[in-house]
Design an enzyme around this catalytic site. Structure first.
Site, PDB file in Angstrom:
ATOM      1  N   GLY A   1       1.883 -11.511  -3.217  1.00 47.57           N
ATOM      2  CA  GLY A   1       2.046 -12.772  -2.501  1.00 47.57           C
ATOM      3  C   GLY A   1       2.785 -13.797  -3.339  1.00 47.57           C
TER       4      GLY A   1
ATOM      5  N   GLY B   1       4.084 -13.090  -6.967  1.00 50.65           N
ATOM      6  CA  GLY B   1       5.200 -12.204  -7.269  1.00 50.65           C
ATOM      7  C   GLY B   1       4.908 -10.750  -6.961  1.00 50.65           C
TER       8      GLY B   1
ATOM      9  N   GLY C   1       5.819  -9.135   3.206  1.00 47.96           N
ATOM     10  CA  GLY C   1       5.735  -7.882   2.460  1.00 47.96           C
ATOM     11  C   GLY C   1       6.717  -6.843   2.969  1.00 47.96           C
ATOM     12  N   ASP C   2       6.945  -6.827   4.271  1.00 45.45           N
ATOM     13  CA  ASP C   2       7.925  -5.902   4.849  1.00 45.45           C
ATOM     14  C   ASP C   2       9.334  -6.244   4.371  1.00 45.45           C
ATOM     15  OD1 ASP C   2       5.738  -4.888   6.319  1.00 45.45           O
ATOM     16  OD2 ASP C   2       6.075  -6.370   7.888  1.00 45.45           O
TER      17      ASP C   2
END
Length: 341
Positions: free
Chosen positions: A237, A240, A267-268
């Protein structure tokens, strides 16, 4: 010397796709109260679809495999974005997921379970996926599995794709992730993208300990490599990410400071950034740099929007050898200078 560029196509599978509806709250979510919403957005979603959208936004050659009818709003939306959805009809509309976004970026997700896939539909998806994987550089298996799907289906798919020559990246959680890692080295993906919560789920170490203790984090990642995973992209997140390879390279990256508007799909986008850098032949440090820059750019956008290249700033990401939080860590490493699209 940098690796030679590996230009090629990426194929994503989203077994449980969705229409993602993002609702902007006027303030903090208050249970039992009336909230007068701001602007709302509906976008094609599901983790693999988000990866495909982020790759397409950067000009990559990508195909998205989805269980959906030709007339489904999801397929229509993907086609309108210029993607090439490869569909397996189900006769049932895809699910709708809802994201409630507070002004400070706090996100509450309400996800429908999705439609069960029978054995024939799963077999058809496997055939479409493996057919598309031939001559592809990467296959991405991403997201939750629909209700009733065998927990080890991702392991079966990794084995099915092996003979095509494509490398396999997986991003999933809970039971499907545990089943994948329990299936043995022949089902281990080339790249696994957990977050800290998911790493805790499969290693038995609490998320708090992983984030506080570099030794615990190192041991947890090493367990994935011991199971046959070649690369681990661990996203953290706003803190990093870490990229670890079975060859012994470990890199950490600090995310740039941004005004977070939505974490949905960040995240994708990070996974897409890694793949883009890999296709350009970038070394591990720059693959991580691109991943964090792309994920951060996504978090600065509303809803599940994906960033275009002009919004992605790899130079703003500090990358250092080793794990985060280790005393005496070396200074950040500058980018290698390769032009990553």
């Amino acid at each position: 010397m940098s690796a030679a560029p590996r230009r090629g196509r990426v194929v994503t599978l989203t077994a449980n796709p969705s229409l993602d509806r993002t609702l902007a709250l006027p303030g903090a979510l208050a249970r039992g109260e009336v909230a007068r919403l701001g602007a709302s957005v509906t976008e094609p979603g599901g983790k693999g679809v988000n990866v495909a959208r982020a790759l397409a936004a950067a000009g990559a050659d990508v195909e998205a495999v989805v269980p959906a009818d030709e007339t489904d709003p999801l397929v229509i939306a993907l086609t309108a974005l210029g993607l090439r959805p490869l569909i397996v009809p189900t006769g049932v509309p895809v699910r709708t997921n809802y994201s409630l976004i507070e002004p400070d970026g706090t996100t509450t997700k309400l996800n429908e379970p999705g439609t069960a896939l029978d054995a024939d539909t799963r077999a058809a998806l496997t055939a479409v996926l493996t057919g598309a994987a031939h001559d592809a550089a990467w296959v991405v298996l991403s997201g939750s599995l629909p209700p009733g799907t065998p927990e080890d289906w991702y392991a079966d798919l990794v084995r099915a794709v092996r003979g095509t020559g494509a490398r396999v990246a997986v991003d999933t959680s809970e039971a499907p992730l545990r089943a994948l890692l329990a299936a043995g080295p022949d089902a281990a993906p080339d790249l696994l993208k957990p977050n800290a919560e998911e790493l805790a789920q499969v290693t038995g170490t609490s998320e708090a300990e992983l984030l506080a203790d570099p030794a615990a984090l190192s041991a947890a990642v090493a367990r994935l490599h011991d199971g046959g995973v070649a690369e681990v992209l661990l996203t953290l997140g706003g803190d990093g990410a870490v990229l670890s390879t079975a060859a012994g390279e470990v890199w950490s990256a600090r995310a740039p400071r941004i005004a977070v508007r939505s974490t949905v799909g960040a995240g994708d986008s990070s996974l897409a950034g890694h793949l883009l850098a890999d296709l350009a032949g970038a070394p591990a440090a720059d693959r991580l740099r691109r991943a964090v820059a792309t994920g951060s750019a996504a978090a600065a956008l509303p809803g599940s929007a994906v960033p275009t290249p002009d919004r992605v700033d790899p130079a703003a990401v500090a990358v250092t050898p080793g794990l985060p939080g280790v005393p005496g860590s070396p200074e950040p490493v500058p980018a290698a200078g390769r032009d990553v699209p």
